[in-house]
Write a protein that holds these residues in place. Sequence first.
Motif, PDB file in Angstrom:
ATOM      1  N   LEU A   7       0.828  -1.210   0.000  1.00 48.09           N
ATOM      2  CA  LEU A   7       0.000   0.000   0.000  1.00 48.09           C
ATOM      3  C   LEU A   7       0.868   1.268   0.000  1.00 48.09           C
ATOM      4  O   LEU A   7       1.861   1.358   0.701  1.00 48.09           O
ATOM      5  N   ALA A   8       0.450   2.222  -0.819  1.00 48.35           N
ATOM      6  CA  ALA A   8       1.065   3.548  -0.767  1.00 48.35           C
ATOM      7  C   ALA A   8      -0.045   4.557  -0.551  1.00 48.35           C
ATOM      8  O   ALA A   8      -1.111   4.433  -1.140  1.00 48.35           O
ATOM      9  N   CYS A   9       0.184   5.531   0.329  1.00 44.26           N
ATOM     10  CA  CYS A   9      -0.859   6.524   0.536  1.00 44.26           C
ATOM     11  C   CYS A   9      -0.250   7.920   0.626  1.00 44.26           C
ATOM     12  O   CYS A   9       0.946   8.086   0.874  1.00 44.26           O
ATOM     13  N   ALA A  10      -1.101   8.903   0.367  1.00 42.15           N
ATOM     14  CA  ALA A  10      -0.634  10.284   0.265  1.00 42.15           C
ATOM     15  C   ALA A  10      -1.473  11.176   1.144  1.00 42.15           C
ATOM     16  O   ALA A  10      -2.630  10.880   1.436  1.00 42.15           O
ATOM     17  N   ARG A  11      -0.896  12.275   1.591  1.00 45.56           N
ATOM     18  CA  ARG A  11      -1.664  13.282   2.304  1.00 45.56           C
ATOM     19  C   ARG A  11      -1.424  14.629   1.629  1.00 45.56           C
ATOM     20  O   ARG A  11      -0.285  15.038   1.428  1.00 45.56           O
ATOM     21  N   VAL A  20       3.718  -0.555   2.193  1.00 43.79           N
ATOM     22  CA  VAL A  20       3.274  -1.040   3.500  1.00 43.79           C
ATOM     23  C   VAL A  20       2.508  -2.348   3.293  1.00 43.79           C
ATOM     24  O   VAL A  20       1.650  -2.435   2.418  1.00 43.79           O
ATOM     25  N   ALA A  21       2.863  -3.353   4.065  1.00 39.35           N
ATOM     26  CA  ALA A  21       2.165  -4.630   3.943  1.00 39.35           C
ATOM     27  C   ALA A  21       2.038  -5.254   5.319  1.00 39.35           C
ATOM     28  O   ALA A  21       2.990  -5.267   6.097  1.00 39.35           O
ATOM     29  N   ALA A  55      -1.448   3.423  -4.355  1.00 40.31           N
ATOM     30  CA  ALA A  55      -1.121   2.158  -5.002  1.00 40.31           C
ATOM     31  C   ALA A  55      -1.370   1.061  -3.987  1.00 40.31           C
ATOM     32  O   ALA A  55      -1.491   1.314  -2.794  1.00 40.31           O
ATOM     33  N   GLY A  56      -1.430  -0.173  -4.483  1.00 40.74           N
ATOM     34  CA  GLY A  56      -1.611  -1.291  -3.579  1.00 40.74           C
ATOM     35  C   GLY A  56      -3.075  -1.569  -3.287  1.00 40.74           C
ATOM     36  O   GLY A  56      -3.969  -0.909  -3.835  1.00 40.74           O
ATOM     37  N   ARG A  57      -3.305  -2.540  -2.415  1.00 41.50           N
ATOM     38  CA  ARG A  57      -4.664  -2.982  -2.162  1.00 41.50           C
ATOM     39  C   ARG A  57      -4.916  -3.148  -0.674  1.00 41.50           C
ATOM     40  O   ARG A  57      -4.001  -3.430   0.094  1.00 41.50           O
ATOM     41  N   ILE A  58      -6.176  -3.004  -0.299  1.00 43.84           N
ATOM     42  CA  ILE A  58      -6.602  -3.322   1.061  1.00 43.84           C
ATOM     43  C   ILE A  58      -7.680  -4.377   0.928  1.00 43.84           C
ATOM     44  O   ILE A  58      -8.711  -4.130   0.302  1.00 43.84           O
ATOM     45  N   GLU A  59      -7.414  -5.559   1.473  1.00 41.00           N
ATOM     46  CA  GLU A  59      -8.413  -6.610   1.380  1.00 41.00           C
ATOM     47  C   GLU A  59      -9.131  -6.730   2.704  1.00 41.00           C
ATOM     48  O   GLU A  59      -8.607  -7.267   3.670  1.00 41.00           O
ATOM     49  N   ALA A  60     -10.316  -6.177   2.738  1.00 39.40           N
ATOM     50  CA  ALA A  60     -11.153  -6.275   3.935  1.00 39.40           C
ATOM     51  C   ALA A  60     -12.548  -5.898   3.502  1.00 39.40           C
ATOM     52  O   ALA A  60     -12.723  -5.058   2.619  1.00 39.40           O
TER      53      ALA A  60
END
Lengths: 215, 220
Positions: A7-11, A20-21, A55-60
Amino acid sequence: MLRVIDLACARGGVPVLESVAFTLAPGEALVLRGPNGIGKTTLLRTVAGLQVPLAGRIEAKPDRIAYAAHADGIKATLSVAENLGFWAAVHGQSDIGPAVAAMNLSALVNRPAANLSAGQKRRLGLARLMVTGRPVWVLDEPTVSLDLASVALFGRAVAAHLAGGGSALIATHIDLGIEARVLDLTPFRARPPGQGGIATAFDGGFGDDAAGAFL
Amino acid sequence: MIALLIRDLKLAFRSGGGFGLGLAFFLLVAVLVPLGVGPQGGTLARIAPGILWIGALLACLLSLDRIFALDFEDGTLEILIPSPLPLEGAVAVKALAHWLTTGLPLAVAAPVLAVLLHLPASGLPWLVASLAIGTPALSMIGAFGAALTVGVKRGGLLLSLLVLPLYVPSLIFGAEVVRRGAEGMAVGTPLAFLAAITLGSAASLPFAAAAALRMSLRQG
């Protein structure tokens, strides 16, 4: 229960975290650590679905996450019971008794939230998690303005939640007295685009020499 | 959904909730205009439909920023988004609560105030009807504007600028219904347009407003 992949995140349009994993199994807690500004809140907001990942995924399943941040959504003119009852009704629950008892709010139920102290408001905000009936708690600095006894109370509530098959993702700097894995976010700090980091729409506009652009 | 509606109504009626603000403003307009324009009954009767509708519109505008701003400040919106309540539904319910505490009281109070403006009695039922049918659109359009400006500190001015042009069709057709009703002409056409604006905005704007809210709350 919750799986975060690459996961990549921005602010504010600036990437803060990348690659991040982690996974979170039922009954498990994960504590996020890292210096101020590393992106703990941004990561939690992304996991809670309040913003989209770069980018990346969140599986929930999104209907499994209960999110609690610095603001608790408490209405000053409503009583403690009315505040909790509203959130219980939104989540299709009706019984606020266990949550009130767990956060030691029994003496305050009929008091308008305007008259609560900061720590009592915080306890009310945390009691809200229990009336959601959701298994994954995503908590951003849950112990702010709590005294030691309340921190212990909250630690026990999290432990009970974990024992019941729930899980928790917590950004905190203090020890809650629960068994939890610790994830330090420092190694996941986003690299500048020039060094292989993710380029955002911003970067194209200003060129790579951001430092010199305005000189 | 019902819980949200009840909560919003409770908040509006308790101290500091802002209920009555719009109504009081409407009352002031209706009382002050005759004093300003002068006592000639003919002039007042001619401008009464327009004045009443403008008063109602501005009264609605007055409380718009409360629809989302308070929930934004105390974090309620951030909690509502991941909640099982569809945000589109939450927006529609909040607009409905706004209408129940602003538009509906205006429609009920309007006939009394219309007397101050010498509106002919034949226009009174159409005044109530036009406000009852037209003001839901004002609340819904306002909720959309409030959703767009929710993250903006002191966004009230921006909100007014965004929303006022969208209010113009409701104002034109609403005042036209009252004018025609007062003069004993057929009111079907403007009333149908007024209802169409309300239905159209109720059907489409909750989606636009929910999208705007999600954008406003995204900090990335």
